[in-house]
Motif scaffolding. Sequence first.
Motif, PDB file in Angstrom:
ATOM      1  N   ASP A  20      10.085  -9.287  -2.664  1.00 27.06           N
ATOM      2  CA  ASP A  20      10.598 -10.564  -1.896  1.00 27.06           C
ATOM      3  C   ASP A  20      11.886 -10.281  -1.984  1.00 27.06           C
ATOM      4  O   ASP A  20      12.471 -11.025  -0.812  1.00 27.06           O
ATOM      5  N   GLU A  21      12.628  -9.390  -2.536  1.00 30.82           N
ATOM      6  CA  GLU A  21      14.046  -9.147  -2.102  1.00 30.82           C
ATOM      7  C   GLU A  21      14.238  -8.488  -0.832  1.00 30.82           C
ATOM      8  O   GLU A  21      15.232  -8.721  -0.340  1.00 30.82           O
ATOM      9  N   GLN A  22      13.142  -7.506  -0.824  1.00 29.71           N
ATOM     10  CA  GLN A  22      13.319  -6.635   0.608  1.00 29.71           C
ATOM     11  C   GLN A  22      12.194  -5.812   0.626  1.00 29.71           C
ATOM     12  O   GLN A  22      11.423  -5.478  -0.561  1.00 29.71           O
ATOM     13  N   PRO A  23      11.630  -5.381   1.763  1.00 32.20           N
ATOM     14  CA  PRO A  23      10.560  -4.502   1.839  1.00 32.20           C
ATOM     15  C   PRO A  23      10.903  -3.170   1.186  1.00 32.20           C
ATOM     16  O   PRO A  23      11.927  -2.734   1.280  1.00 32.20           O
ATOM     17  N   ARG A  24      10.059  -2.475   0.670  1.00 34.54           N
ATOM     18  CA  ARG A  24      10.183  -1.219  -0.110  1.00 34.54           C
ATOM     19  C   ARG A  24       8.859  -0.229  -0.134  1.00 34.54           C
ATOM     20  O   ARG A  24       7.776  -0.762  -0.047  1.00 34.54           O
ATOM     21  N   TYR A  72       5.929  -1.490   1.870  1.00 32.89           N
ATOM     22  CA  TYR A  72       5.229  -2.657   1.655  1.00 32.89           C
ATOM     23  C   TYR A  72       6.156  -4.082   1.736  1.00 32.89           C
ATOM     24  O   TYR A  72       7.208  -3.627   1.293  1.00 32.89           O
ATOM     25  N   GLU A  73       5.532  -4.969   2.112  1.00 27.79           N
ATOM     26  CA  GLU A  73       6.489  -6.261   2.568  1.00 27.79           C
ATOM     27  C   GLU A  73       5.575  -7.551   1.863  1.00 27.79           C
ATOM     28  O   GLU A  73       4.216  -7.558   2.021  1.00 27.79           O
ATOM     29  N   ILE A  74       6.160  -8.422   1.328  1.00 25.17           N
ATOM     30  CA  ILE A  74       5.438  -9.424   0.972  1.00 25.17           C
ATOM     31  C   ILE A  74       5.005 -10.804   1.964  1.00 25.17           C
ATOM     32  O   ILE A  74       5.914 -10.803   3.052  1.00 25.17           O
ATOM     33  N   THR A  75       3.955 -11.091   1.915  1.00 22.69           N
ATOM     34  CA  THR A  75       3.515 -12.096   2.924  1.00 22.69           C
ATOM     35  C   THR A  75       3.940 -13.463   2.557  1.00 22.69           C
ATOM     36  O   THR A  75       4.432 -13.855   1.592  1.00 22.69           O
TER      37      THR A  75
END
Length: 214
Positions: A20-24, A72-75
Amino acid sequence: MTPPVFAHGSLRLYLLALLDEQPRHGYELIQALSERFGGTYSPSAGTIYPRLSKLEEEGLVSKSTDGRKTVYEITDAGRAELEARRPELDAIENEVTDSVRRLADGVRAEVNDAMRSLRAELASAAREAKRSATKTSASTAGGTSTTGWGGDARVETSRAVHEADLVLSEFRQQLRTDLRTQANRGRVTPESVTLLKARLAQVRADVLATLPEH
């Protein structure tokens, strides 16, 4: 082994918080977890990637390819779950903070012990020098001024011990400030403690080697 704070699905929740902070990509997540726990917990790839795959299957994260890396990125669904479990996440964050703070307190305790030991050795050397100077002064009292070598040695020794005490106090204060700053960032590690103990022990040995034999 996964720490108790990550029991019952808490690790996946923390992964969502990091995304949620950033894609990693996976390695960045491992690094972030290690930093948050001050190096006391560093998960393996075998721990992280299966959980990321599970999160992706559930639609909580998505992944894309950036060169040779999978990012990976949060949806939106992931953010919704994160918000629904916010109290649980806050409890985990508090535990992380407490864990890092305890580690920093341990480092400070080690520094304090080393400082007390070194001060005691310096004080002992000062007393020995004073006794030696007194004997020398007494043996030459018949025709030598008491402000000669014996008096000068006592003054010099006292001044050296005072200066050493100031140096130790300044070092302790500076390191204490540095540790607090780094602890707030989750960067104090067990390796830092080990290195500090070894270096302080070496400094003590080097200082004692310069002192006269009792």
